[in-house]
Design an enzyme around this catalytic site. Structure first.
Site, mmCIF file in Angstrom:
data_model
loop_
_atom_site.group_PDB
_atom_site.id
_atom_site.type_symbol
_atom_site.label_atom_id
_atom_site.label_comp_id
_atom_site.label_asym_id
_atom_site.label_seq_id
_atom_site.Cartn_x
_atom_site.Cartn_y
_atom_site.Cartn_z
ATOM 1 N N ARG A 81 3.576 17.935 -2.249
ATOM 2 C CA ARG A 81 3.198 16.597 -2.699
ATOM 3 C C ARG A 81 2.195 16.007 -1.716
ATOM 4 O O ARG A 81 2.557 15.658 -0.583
ATOM 5 C CB ARG A 81 4.438 15.696 -2.798
ATOM 6 C CG ARG A 81 5.525 16.224 -3.727
ATOM 7 C CD ARG A 81 6.652 15.216 -3.911
ATOM 8 N NE ARG A 81 7.268 14.819 -2.653
ATOM 9 C CZ ARG A 81 8.290 15.434 -2.086
ATOM 10 N NH1 ARG A 81 8.833 16.507 -2.643
ATOM 11 N NH2 ARG A 81 8.794 14.983 -0.947
ATOM 12 N N HIS A 87 13.000 14.874 0.338
ATOM 13 C CA HIS A 87 11.926 14.202 1.065
ATOM 14 C C HIS A 87 12.222 14.243 2.555
ATOM 15 O O HIS A 87 13.322 13.895 2.985
ATOM 16 C CB HIS A 87 11.783 12.752 0.598
ATOM 17 C CG HIS A 87 10.511 12.096 1.056
ATOM 18 N ND1 HIS A 87 9.310 12.324 0.441
ATOM 19 C CD2 HIS A 87 10.261 11.247 2.077
ATOM 20 C CE1 HIS A 87 8.361 11.631 1.062
ATOM 21 N NE2 HIS A 87 8.917 10.974 2.073
ATOM 22 N N CYS A 142 -7.533 -16.841 6.541
ATOM 23 C CA CYS A 142 -7.182 -17.703 5.408
ATOM 24 C C CYS A 142 -6.968 -16.849 4.151
ATOM 25 O O CYS A 142 -7.157 -15.643 4.165
ATOM 26 C CB CYS A 142 -8.286 -18.721 5.165
ATOM 27 S SG CYS A 142 -8.780 -19.665 6.626
ATOM 28 N N MET A 143 -6.580 -17.480 3.066
ATOM 29 C CA MET A 143 -6.343 -16.729 1.839
ATOM 30 C C MET A 143 -7.607 -16.045 1.334
ATOM 31 O O MET A 143 -7.575 -14.889 0.895
ATOM 32 C CB MET A 143 -5.796 -17.653 0.740
ATOM 33 C CG MET A 143 -5.477 -16.920 -0.557
ATOM 34 S SD MET A 143 -4.902 -18.014 -1.877
ATOM 35 C CE MET A 143 -3.283 -18.474 -1.254
ATOM 36 N N ASP A 144 -8.752 -16.736 1.405
ATOM 37 C CA ASP A 144 -9.994 -16.243 0.815
ATOM 38 C C ASP A 144 -11.125 -16.073 1.814
ATOM 39 O O ASP A 144 -12.189 -15.563 1.444
ATOM 40 C CB ASP A 144 -10.487 -17.204 -0.278
ATOM 41 C CG ASP A 144 -9.408 -17.551 -1.279
ATOM 42 O OD1 ASP A 144 -8.804 -16.618 -1.828
ATOM 43 O OD2 ASP A 144 -9.156 -18.748 -1.493
ATOM 44 N N TYR A 180 -7.326 -22.933 10.191
ATOM 45 C CA TYR A 180 -6.037 -23.599 10.251
ATOM 46 C C TYR A 180 -5.460 -23.466 11.659
ATOM 47 O O TYR A 180 -5.604 -22.432 12.311
ATOM 48 C CB TYR A 180 -5.056 -22.973 9.253
ATOM 49 C CG TYR A 180 -5.422 -23.199 7.806
ATOM 50 C CD1 TYR A 180 -5.286 -24.461 7.235
ATOM 51 C CD2 TYR A 180 -5.876 -22.153 7.019
ATOM 52 C CE1 TYR A 180 -5.614 -24.674 5.907
ATOM 53 C CE2 TYR A 180 -6.201 -22.349 5.680
ATOM 54 C CZ TYR A 180 -6.072 -23.610 5.125
ATOM 55 O OH TYR A 180 -6.401 -23.831 3.814
ATOM 56 N N LYS A 206 0.808 7.202 -6.807
ATOM 57 C CA LYS A 206 1.550 5.947 -6.973
ATOM 58 C C LYS A 206 0.796 4.817 -6.275
ATOM 59 O O LYS A 206 -0.128 5.053 -5.503
ATOM 60 C CB LYS A 206 2.961 6.093 -6.414
ATOM 61 C CG LYS A 206 3.030 6.413 -4.936
ATOM 62 C CD LYS A 206 4.470 6.591 -4.482
ATOM 63 C CE LYS A 206 4.515 6.956 -2.992
ATOM 64 N NZ LYS A 206 5.902 7.083 -2.502
ATOM 65 N N ARG A 266 18.217 8.176 1.639
ATOM 66 C CA ARG A 266 17.663 7.407 0.530
ATOM 67 C C ARG A 266 18.268 7.975 -0.750
ATOM 68 O O ARG A 266 19.404 8.443 -0.742
ATOM 69 C CB ARG A 266 16.133 7.493 0.581
ATOM 70 C CG ARG A 266 15.415 6.261 0.075
ATOM 71 C CD ARG A 266 13.961 6.208 0.523
ATOM 72 N NE ARG A 266 13.144 7.303 0.042
ATOM 73 C CZ ARG A 266 11.827 7.386 0.221
ATOM 74 N NH1 ARG A 266 11.190 6.416 0.880
ATOM 75 N NH2 ARG A 266 11.135 8.405 -0.226
#
Length: 374
Positions: free
Chosen positions: A223, A167, A316-318, A270, A38, A132
């Site tokens: 699993r 689980h 930062c983002m990038d 920033y 997953k 759960r």
């Protein structure tokens, strides 16, 4: 190897194969292996990883939703696939067409699937202490009622019960207080259901941690998730799983764009982080959009030229800035973010999270580069 050399993840398929072989040797031969792929195989690229694991002998696969299951079928996976959560009943036809099994967590969800007039294979989920999804079976007093609900599900038209599972909630904890109790409740309710005529071809309860710690609980299948990718099931500094011999599969790398010397008092990123001394600052093409979280601001590290380089200022983002003073770092040099001496567990600890989250949040724009394919 034709990819954008900005930030990329190298996925070592030889390490994946070695991990599978090692884990197979630790699990009873009578138990199958359900490979958990997953979240894009925990960020490793499920459409490449799953066929590799199927070729190695994985008996089945587990995913989170129908989209993930369908992508495995498109990738050529023919082994059984189980969706670990509920699937909306309107997708019953797709489940049947693709031969995908889904969890059912109570009689009502199973009946909603049955009412669609399709033939759907299901695994009944039992809640034995995780709090759960699942039929309530978290105490001895609930087991007879849970077994009866399993029987009612098994008698629904168009519903084929292919297994049952639960689980564990504390198998990865140093002071594991619940796993043995959960195992006992699960096996008892399964026996009660079988006495009522419910056939359960595959019973499974062990996640990665329990498979390593309690192989005697393997039942019909285990699993395996995080351990396949070479990471331990906990990110503590003193992991109870250290020494297993797993090899990390992912190495996350980036590249230096610019190096510049700044005087004491200059500001970086920033929020204008003020330098307390003269420093060489490298700008690396990596940011929180790539999975290098903003919570690593002023606390994360990278290996550049094999040397530890701390983050300076906010991520930062990038882009992210690193202190490379006196190291002779140049534009174009590689920066190792995870791997090659900088484990996912260590970076997760710096991030205040776990290795699972760290790997899963490596952004989709980061190309996966597969090494050592057969």
């Amino acid at each position: 190897m034709d990819f954008l050399r900005r930030t990329w993840a190298e996925i070592d398929l030889r390490a994946l194969r070695d991990n599978y072989t090692l884990l197979r040797s630790r699990i009873p031969a009578s138990a199958g292996i359900t490979a958990v792929v997953k979240a894009d195989a925990y960020g490793h690229g499920a459409e490449t990883v799953a066929p590799e694991l199927e070729a190695l002998g994985a008996n089945s696969f587990a995913v989170s939703n129908l989209d993930e299951a369908a992508s495995l079928r498109r990738a050529g996976v023919s082994a059984p696939i189980l969706i670990l959560g509920n699937t909306p009943p309107e997708y019953a036809a797709e489940l049947a067409e693709l031969g995908i099994m889904t969890a059912v967590t109570d009689y009502e969800t199973a009946k909603a699937l049955s009412d669609r007039g399709q033939n759907v294979s299901v695994h009944i989920k039992l809640e034995t202490g995780m709090g759960r999804l699942g039929i309530a079976a978290h105490s001895e007093e609930l087991l007879d009622e849970a077994a009866d609900e399993m029987k009612r599900i098994s008698r629904l038209p168009g519903i084929k019960v292919a297994g049952a599972f639960t689980h564990f909630s504390t198998a990865d904890e140093p002071c594991d207080s619940l796993t043995e109790r959960q195992y006992g409740l699960f096996t008892k309710v399964c026996r009660k259901a079988e006495a009522l005529g419910v056939r359960l071809p595959v019973r499974h309860c062990c996640n990665s941690a329990a498979a390593l710690r309690h192989p005697e609980f393997a039942l019909d299948s285990v699993r395996l998730g995080i351990v396949l990718y070479g990471c331990v099931p906990d990110s503590s500094a003193e992991s109870i799983f250290s020494g297993v011999g797993l090899r990390p599969v992912m190495t996350l790398k980036s590249v230096v764009s610019q190096v510049r010397k700044y005087p004491a008092g200059a500001t970086v990123s920033y929020g204008a982080k003020k330098l307390e001394r003269e420093a060489d600052i490298a700008v690396v093409c990596l940011g929180y959009a790539d999975g290098f979280g903003r919570n690593l601001s002023d606390r994360g590290i990278a290996l550049i030229g094999g040397k530890v380089c701390p983050v300076v200022g906010r991520v930062c983002m990038d882009m992210t800035m690193f202190d490379v003073t006196g190291l002779g770092v140049r534009p174009g040099d590689e920066a190792v973010i995870i791997g090659e001496g900088l484990s996912a567990e260590h970076v997760a600890m710096l991030s205040g999270t776990i290795n699972y989250e760290l790997l899963c949040r490596v952004g989709r724009r980061v190309p996966r580069v597969f090494l050592n394919a057969k």
